[in-house]
Design an enzyme around this catalytic site. Structure first.
Site, PDB file in Angstrom:
ATOM      1  CD  GLU A 443      -3.417 -41.866 -22.846  1.00 42.65           C
ATOM      2  OE1 GLU A 443      -2.874 -40.749 -22.184  1.00 42.65           O
ATOM      3  OE2 GLU A 443      -4.048 -41.652 -23.728  1.00 42.65           O
ATOM      4  N   GLY A 444       1.743 -43.513 -22.066  1.00 37.53           N
ATOM      5  CA  GLY A 444       2.859 -43.872 -20.960  1.00 37.53           C
ATOM      6  C   GLY A 444       3.124 -45.345 -21.332  1.00 37.53           C
TER       7      GLY A 444
END
Lengths: 598, 598
Positions: A443-444
């Site tokens: 998620e990053g």
């Protein structure tokens, strides 16, 4: 095997004594009836489900993993996962904070936050299945057409079907602008989607009868880069008008990744072979639509590490009291035993208290963010909605990166308390470390979070949102500044808050001249910001505890809270001194290194 | 799959340009003939063996693991391990720094240090088999009877037989005073040993025809605690007078641990069922005898993490240059590509440089320690022997704890550079993290190392040994203090050295009043000491590089070294500021926490 005891008392403390969430929710019409008992009952039942149903499947799920049948493309999840999911759906947990219009229970996100923390403590790999589904629910709820919502949201709400996020391709993760999957219009309003996706969590499994894949792909003649990406809903099985399942859509699992951890979750390679989907949101604006899901997912990832931090702490504490080894340096403490329990040793306590402080700070911050989300969605005052939205946007990268870095440190400390036994699979401690490790990446990555925080959320609006948070701190400092008992907490907090303004301005100025300066400072900056937020919440929690004691309470909970806050400010918060120094050292020592990195 | 390129140039730099080991060795009669070419040839060949024979077996060894046949009690090591070991013995590597009296090659420990770093880079799990053997060799060489030496050392030297260290029991690891294994005298000078040992690395395997277990056990009527422990040599197969193998001794592998990492090494549970052994060293003085082995092992564990740091760095560097993702914040760098290689991003460089600096600092420190060991063993001047021995005793816990903490950070950074791909088994990066994790635990946890350093090695002699190291720093500061180009390195080093004296005195004083203060400060103290040592070596290395450049060298190696030193002082060294602050915060914030840890 590890055990798990839901931290209900601490959740209640944060909700009811620190944040007064019931009063805050009263201002929101759809949550005005939510009372203390309701919230307490929900988290108590959620805790039972987590500790009784999910926790016993965590270690076995890790050992067993998921298995792909390459001929049918079907994935078998670990023994017990499917049954547990059926109980989850049956219990209405999937619907907890969903919109009543689609069958949801309409409870505030605050409740969901606490329940998810406990699910994550009990079994992160399992919890990713409903977690991803909930993200898909949110994206569809925000961007789906009325037809899509009517057709798909009720089953996502109930949990009968699950969802997935199909972003990553072999050559692109962070840089989605590079993605190659293609969507060809069929002419009837649907699209045929072709491409290869990897790292798709919960991308294929046997726990639900259908899976709704949200897939990023390019339309013909779409602009290059990130402005040419659209979002599509691609169901595993088509859905007939009578809501029965139709034909299998050609979106096939072609492989499962062998991973360091989260073995119980199927991380699928998906091949879309002309799979038919419908557009979600506007053409070429898929990233915006997906960002709804990604922001929720980022808070969710922080919550995963919060859960792991808590459960790892609990088990290390039990072990530290039980394991006899060596004597205290200041003389025997358990004289009737052959050795003292290792909790007598200062450094063992330091490791335990580090995990505990990270759990308690993370919990306060996460519940606060959930309350902001409730306000941002449904508060009647537009300004409150906007302010809440901005504040949660500011805090999201901090929750994601700070809580996951802390979670990795905390699970490692907890494992270290076990000595050699921590390295052995059966104690379950090393699994927490392996599971926690992914949270710093997906998620990053945490570097991406730091750039989001410093570049976009702070410098992007000249520090306006940061100033809003700064005002909360200033108010607390002013309120408690004359309270001598609070000085050990308020002084360092106030000092850091003052420094933070100067620090931010400095980096902003350097970044204006050379944008790389932002990248050279951002990771350290995010950790300083994390401590500023934790410091604020620990000071607030300490203030409540002192008031309760002043009112005559002898509840050891408040003594414990003060000890933890004291430890936090003395032993963890001072990290900011070094972080500011390194962040200020300038980017040249990183970039002028071509020979060193030859 | 990862690759590995032996860092010969950097080893040569440390040996020949920084430490002048050949000149130092000339003072030691038995090493007086060792020249630069010999050392270079040894490490070059060692590097070939590591990269060509061991490296290809690392990932497969992790996947395959070891298998115990519960009926025969025999363990099968991963495919290729046995053949690689045969090549190792054949190549004479086991004998490299062993005593020529028993068939060794008599080369200095400096050579062995470099070779072992490379073996560890290539395959830590495999290297533990000969590594443990070498420890057994050292213990027997120091404490064995003439008969034992004659009977066992030649085969340990050649590597035909291996050794193991049998200390840990289920209820005791750090606290060996609690151990229960019993040794009953048979009457013929031998003993029958009964007990259960766990976590015995290389405790059973198929790579050698015999295994010599060094076992701690209690004689009848031995004093309680650590003063009643004796050391025994218990061969897997008895050895006949003609050196042929005799009967199987009842020391059986009853189980293998399922571990987080080092899967290729068999971590055995051993059951001694009246196994016959002979005493090594004096009765009840087994711990002293074992300490020879443990000190060597502690340096060896630091070397394991040094090896992992180097190989993880190398692979992350390759990936960072290859992986295209996003654009530089200061504008596109690879304009002909769809995105820039991720090495353009400041934080990616920071992660890479952190690993590189930890590798280079660790290498300099480790080779220095090896040189001290060579002097301590065989220097003709008794004072030099004694000084060298004391200095290496001081540095041993720092090597063990600082290098393994750094190694865990470095392997995690290297894995992080790979993003999601780092979490996948096949890239090999997550294996480095899992393998590196044990190094912080075994051979005395890093907390135990910190107590050994601060309590025993520093405060135990009122800082006398630390002052000796301080004199080395003072001499460097004096020598380079007027050199403007050195000021960026010398100033922070000199400043920390000054602070260190005060810092140590303070803790010593507090510890005199309350011994727990030592335990509350020791872990942070050790990291500060680690930076003091690294700072010293980076300053020395920078000094050499500057001199070479002043002499006209344009070798980019020196530019690289200066960049790495600059990065180290700007980005890693400042950690000491926070560490001293937390160490000084006092032990009350750890010990007055009974309610928090209830």
């Amino acid at each position: 095997m590890p055990t798990y005891n839901p931290p209900l008392r601490d959740m209640q403390f944060v909700m009811h004594e620190v944040l007064n969430v019931v009063d805050e929710l009263k201002e929101i019409p759809r949550h005005a009836d939510v009372d203390t008992d309701t919230l307490n009952a929900v988290i108590e039942e959620g805790g039972k489900f987590a500790s009784q149903v999910l926790q016993p499947l965590n270690l076995s799920g890790d050992t067993e993993g998921c298995v792909l049948d390459k001929t049918t493309h079907e994935v078998k999840t670990p023994t017990g996962f499917k049954d547990a999911y059926a109980q989850y759906v049956e219990g209405g947990w999937a619907a907890l904070s969903c919109d009543p219009e689609y069958g949801g229970q309409g409870l505030p996100i605050v409740a969901n936050q606490c329940v998810y923390e406990m699910l994550n403590s009990a079994n992160q790999a399992w919890t990713m299945y409903p977690g991803l589904s909930h993200g898909a629910y949110e994206a569809l709820h925000a961007h789906g057409t009325p037809e899509q919502k009517k057709k798909y949201l009720p089953k996502l709400t109930s949990g009968e079907w699950t969802g997935s996020m199909c972003l990553t391709e072999p050559h692109c993760g962070t840089d989605l602008g590079l993605l190659r999957s293609k969507a060809e219009p069929v002419g009837d309003g649907t699209y045929k989607i072709t491409g290869n996706k990897i790292f798709i969590s919960a991308g294929e499994h046997d726990m639900a009868s259908n899976i709704l894949h949200l897939v990023l792909a390019r339309l013909p003649d779409a602009p290059k880069g990130s402005k040419g990406i659209s979002l599509f809903l691609v169901p595993k099985f088509h859905v007939n008008d009578d809501e029965s399942l139709g034909e299998r859509n050609p979106v096939f699992c072609t492989g499962l990744e062998h991973k360091m951890g989260i073995h119980g979750n199927s991380t699928a390679q998906l091949s879309l072979e002309g799979a038919v989907g419908t557009l979600v949101g506007e053409p070429n604006k898929g990233l915006q639509a997906m960002f709804v899901m990604m922001n929720a997912a980022r808070l969710g990832v922080g919550n995963q590490s919060l859960g792991l931090t808590e459960v790892a702490y609990q088990n290390a504490l039990i072990y530290a009291k039980d394991r006899l080894q060596m004597r205290s340096l200041s003389g025997p403490k358990a004289k009737d035993q052959p050795a003292d329990p290792i909790i007598v040793h200062p450094d063992v306590r330091k490791m335990l208290l580090t995990a505990k402080a990270y759990a308690e700070g993370g919990r306060a911050m996460s519940i606060y963010c959930a309350m902001l989300l409730d306000k941002a969605l449904y508060h009647p005052d537009e300004k409150v909605r906007k302010d809440s939205d901005e504040l949660v946007a500011l805090l999201t990268p901090i929750v994601k990166a700070f809580l996951t870095d802390n979670g990795f440190a905390a699970t490692n400390h907890a494992m270290q308390v076990f000595g050699g036994h921590g390295y052995i699979h059966e104690t379950g401690m090393e699994q927490y470390v392996r599971d926690a490790r992914i949270n710093m990446i997906y998620e990053g990555t945490n570097t991406v979070q730091s750039l989001d925080l410093l570049g976009r959320k702070i410098l992007g609006n000249q520090g306006a949102t940061l100033k809003k948070f700064g005002k909360l701190i200033a108010a607390l400092v002013q309120e408690e500044g004359v309270n001598e008992k609070m000085s050990e907490f308020i002084n360092p907090l106030g000092y850091l808050a003052d420094q933070m303004t100067k620090f931010t301005t400095e980096i902003g100025f350097k970044g204006f001249i050379n944008p790389d300066e932002v990248g050279g400072a951002s990771v350290d900056y995010l950790r300083v910001a994390g401590h500023l937020v934790f410091g604020y919440f620990f000071a607030r929690m300490a203030s409540v505890a002192l008031k309760k004691q002043a009112e005559g309470s002898t509840d050891p909970f408040y003594t414990a809270k003060l000890q933890t806050a004291r430890f936090y400010f003395a032993r963890l918060f001072p990290e900011t001194a070094s972080l500011m120094r390194t962040a200020r050292s300038g980017v040249a020592n990183l970039l002028e290194t071509d020979e060193a990195l030859a």
